[in-house]
Design an enzyme around this catalytic site. Sequence first.
Site, PDB file in Angstrom:
ATOM      1  N   GLU A 146       0.864  -1.177   0.000  1.00  0.00           N
ATOM      2  CA  GLU A 146       0.000   0.000   0.000  1.00  0.00           C
ATOM      3  C   GLU A 146       0.902   1.229   0.000  1.00  0.00           C
ATOM      4  OE1 GLU A 146      -3.516  -0.233   2.081  1.00  0.00           O
ATOM      5  OE2 GLU A 146      -3.842   1.922   2.204  1.00  0.00           O
ATOM      6  N   ARG A 147       0.709   2.076  -0.994  1.00  0.00           N
ATOM      7  CA  ARG A 147       1.545   3.273  -1.144  1.00  0.00           C
ATOM      8  C   ARG A 147       3.023   2.905  -1.318  1.00  0.00           C
ATOM      9  NH1 ARG A 147      -2.853   5.568  -2.655  1.00  0.00           N
ATOM     10  NH2 ARG A 147      -4.440   5.653  -1.046  1.00  0.00           N
ATOM     11  N   LYS A 268      -4.596   0.086  13.796  1.00  0.00           N
ATOM     12  CA  LYS A 268      -5.422   1.105  13.140  1.00  0.00           C
ATOM     13  C   LYS A 268      -6.862   0.689  13.374  1.00  0.00           C
ATOM     14  CE  LYS A 268      -6.536   2.968   8.514  1.00  0.00           C
ATOM     15  NZ  LYS A 268      -6.062   3.132   7.122  1.00  0.00           N
ATOM     16  N   GLU A 272     -11.041   4.651   8.440  1.00  0.00           N
ATOM     17  CA  GLU A 272     -11.172   4.289   7.031  1.00  0.00           C
ATOM     18  C   GLU A 272     -11.709   2.869   6.868  1.00  0.00           C
ATOM     19  OE1 GLU A 272      -7.217   5.259   5.498  1.00  0.00           O
ATOM     20  OE2 GLU A 272      -7.878   7.325   5.180  1.00  0.00           O
ATOM     21  N   ARG A 305      -3.027   4.036  16.714  1.00  0.00           N
ATOM     22  CA  ARG A 305      -2.961   5.197  15.821  1.00  0.00           C
ATOM     23  C   ARG A 305      -4.125   6.178  16.063  1.00  0.00           C
ATOM     24  NH1 ARG A 305      -3.039   4.158  10.213  1.00  0.00           N
ATOM     25  NH2 ARG A 305      -1.331   5.540   9.664  1.00  0.00           N
ATOM     26  N   ASP A 351      -3.150  14.447   6.442  1.00  0.00           N
ATOM     27  CA  ASP A 351      -2.571  13.181   5.997  1.00  0.00           C
ATOM     28  C   ASP A 351      -1.322  13.386   5.141  1.00  0.00           C
ATOM     29  OD1 ASP A 351      -2.197  10.534   5.509  1.00  0.00           O
ATOM     30  OD2 ASP A 351      -3.914  10.284   4.178  1.00  0.00           O
ATOM     31  N   GLU A 373       4.324   9.990  13.892  1.00  0.00           N
ATOM     32  CA  GLU A 373       4.341   9.169  12.672  1.00  0.00           C
ATOM     33  C   GLU A 373       4.572  10.078  11.466  1.00  0.00           C
ATOM     34  OE1 GLU A 373       0.918   6.594  12.145  1.00  0.00           O
ATOM     35  OE2 GLU A 373       1.322   6.326  10.021  1.00  0.00           O
ATOM     36  N   GLU A 379       3.885   9.105  -0.718  1.00  0.00           N
ATOM     37  CA  GLU A 379       2.521   9.003  -1.230  1.00  0.00           C
ATOM     38  C   GLU A 379       2.043  10.308  -1.877  1.00  0.00           C
ATOM     39  OE1 GLU A 379      -0.377   7.877   1.691  1.00  0.00           O
ATOM     40  OE2 GLU A 379      -2.056   8.159   0.321  1.00  0.00           O
ATOM     41  N   GLU A 497       6.686  21.587  -3.516  1.00  0.00           N
ATOM     42  CA  GLU A 497       5.608  22.387  -2.929  1.00  0.00           C
ATOM     43  C   GLU A 497       5.167  23.489  -3.897  1.00  0.00           C
ATOM     44  OE1 GLU A 497       6.824  24.538   0.557  1.00  0.00           O
ATOM     45  OE2 GLU A 497       4.767  24.727   1.289  1.00  0.00           O
TER      46      GLU A 497
HETATM   47  C1  GCU Z   1      -3.709   7.413   3.893  1.00  0.00           C
HETATM   48  C2  GCU Z   1      -3.375   6.445   2.812  1.00  0.00           C
HETATM   49  C3  GCU Z   1      -3.915   5.091   3.094  1.00  0.00           C
HETATM   50  C4  GCU Z   1      -3.510   4.643   4.474  1.00  0.00           C
HETATM   51  C5  GCU Z   1      -3.901   5.677   5.490  1.00  0.00           C
HETATM   52  C6  GCU Z   1      -3.399   5.375   6.888  1.00  0.00           C
HETATM   53  O1  GCU Z   1      -5.074   7.700   3.882  1.00  0.00           O
HETATM   54  O2  GCU Z   1      -3.835   6.912   1.575  1.00  0.00           O
HETATM   55  O3  GCU Z   1      -3.441   4.222   2.114  1.00  0.00           O
HETATM   56  O4  GCU Z   1      -4.087   3.427   4.788  1.00  0.00           O
HETATM   57  O5  GCU Z   1      -3.349   6.900   5.140  1.00  0.00           O
HETATM   58  O6  GCU Z   1      -2.451   6.020   7.312  1.00  0.00           O
HETATM   59  O7  GCU Z   1      -3.944   4.513   7.562  1.00  0.00           O
END
Ligand code: GCU
Length: 664
Positions: A146-147, A268, A272, A305, A351, A373, A379, A497
């Site tokens: 992821e990322r 986490k 999300e 988190r 984020d 963090e 990303e 930036e």
């Molecule tokens: C961002 C990211 C996600 C990730 C999330 C996180 O939103 O795009 O891919 O899961 O951060 O930090 O949990």
Amino acid sequence: MQKTDWTQLWLKYEKKRDFGNGAYVAKAALKGFSAENRVIAHALEELNNGIYGMLGVTVRMVSDPGEASLVLVNSNDRKKEGFSLREQEGVLTLSAADENGLLYGVFHLLRLIAMEKPLEGIRQVVDPDDPLRMYDHWDNMDGSIERGYSGESFFFRQDEILVNRRTRDYARFVASIGINGVVINNVNVKQAATWLITERYFKVLAALSEIFADYGIRLYLSLNYAAPLELGGPDSADPLNPEVRHWWERKMEEVFAEIPNLGGFLVKADSEGRPGPFTYGRTQAEGANMLADAVKPFGGIIIWRCFVYNCTQDWRDQKTDRARAGYDNFIAQDGDYRDNVILQIKNGPMDFQIREPVSPLLGGLRRTNQMLEVQVAQEYTGQQIDICYLIPLFKEVLDFHTCCGEVCDTVSDLISGRTYGNTNTGIAAVCNTGDDGNWTGNDLAAANFYGFGRLAFCHGLDPEEIAEEWIRLSLSNDADVVEKVKGILLGSRRTYEKYTCPLGIGWMVAPNTHYGCSVDGYEYSRWGTYHRADHLGLGVDRSSRGTGYAQQYHEPNASMYNEPETCPEELLLFFHHVPYTHRLKSGKTLIQHIYDTHFEGVAEVEEMIRVWESLEGKVPESAYRTVRERFDRQLYNAREWRDQVNSYFYRKSGIEDEQGREIY
Ligand code: GCU
């Protein structure tokens, strides 16, 4: 030696000029340390290989320290994991508090030799700032990341865990920069990853954790909060349900028995779409504490988190502000968390944008362990196509005065434990590695991989110094290379930036992938990430007249951010909705500033390319080619950003560019 298809990054151990250094390292002795200790043994192995490779000298171990020119001493006047290096009358003494300190000291010594720094007369004392210095990998068990922008995972493939020579090289790299904890799996724990805490994976996880242990690194895992439901336990994950608590206690007994070098878990929850205590009407503290109690008998910690926010917002709703969410969700339970819980807080309230204020939770929480963090994986910052050296950004965050007290009020103070005298604190970064031959996709992105560890260990280091180290170790000691690459790295964040994000607005990025420009990509979405541009101006009013976010800071920060006149200009649009005609301190209007910075950003990329091209033949060929190719893509990206952003705001505002440049 068996050939590998990956580079050795900053541990290349190629031939170096001696400058009298060889004499110090020819004969070494241990004093108060045992060569049987696994970390010491690996430190000595590294010393041998490094010295032989760089100076052609074979290090001979002698038993009498009086005969040695390099004495490796166990000394209790150093902080945990710290070391010192001193040369006196031809003898080099490396004193360390413990085996990790010795390992870090050895890597430091090798670094000095690799940079061709004479050891004569050296006197250095290095104690780590952060107790916990971690890399978090967002690797999925199917091998995707992821990322991730550097190939596939080297920890997982097709739901299996990989343990091989690359695992060991990875451990060496991160240990050499002082990392002492690694999370190998993605925070979004799904499918097979939920099963990491079951028999299916114990054996191989233990093997992997043993390799980490050789280098003083603890293994951590991301945990699925709903594991009891998914692994056939109770039909609930309610943290106050005795059955659930009992299930976790038994589970942790089993897990720690099978994986002794486990440090704990990263969670986490309620974020999300991930499950969490909110499902059961419980607080974040109740959720975290349940797990903390279960790992406590094994010395484990729970890293929880704070990335908890409403990701199903209505874009019409101007009251709800995602930036507020971390603070609003966590501040009320300050002090309710167990000692072995650490709240992990992203550097900004949104984020990982290229420019955000520091999260007000840092310093807001007074009685809870805090950990910072950051995201080394690029990303939102160019995805390892565009160059973006992030260490200056991290440094700014560390140096920020939260004003939580009269003294020791910086983020650096908080996460090193200086503010409240706690030891469960530290820093974690989302890592940017993958199975690409150069580990980080873009060779220059390895400067972030390297630099994060160095800065975590020593908050006082200058990002420029870290850049120079990395260049010398990875590319060349040639003065021209050092100066030019340093110039590229140090300017790169500002440049990125300029062409992406005027004055802290953020988010004008392609949805989902997060690479490339899409000014309205998130404007009518559910993610709480809006620029609120209209024909008169843009920006989000987060003052007391707007969402009130600025009020989450301690004074005088709250008042400073609250007024456009005193708000730092680089964050103006983060905190305020500002007319295009507003005059900035430079005397330019906001709209002119947007046009100018976007033209400048592209020009700066063109200049970086010219500089890089002048280094052909002076840096390793494969790095030269890879970076050169990435620059083409960066330039394309920067032009798209420039033209889309400028055209968008020209069309909205109807205001001409004073310089009459081409806008569409
Ligand atoms: C961002 C990211 C996600 C990730 C999330 C996180 O939103 O795009 O891919 O899961 O951060 O930090 O949990």
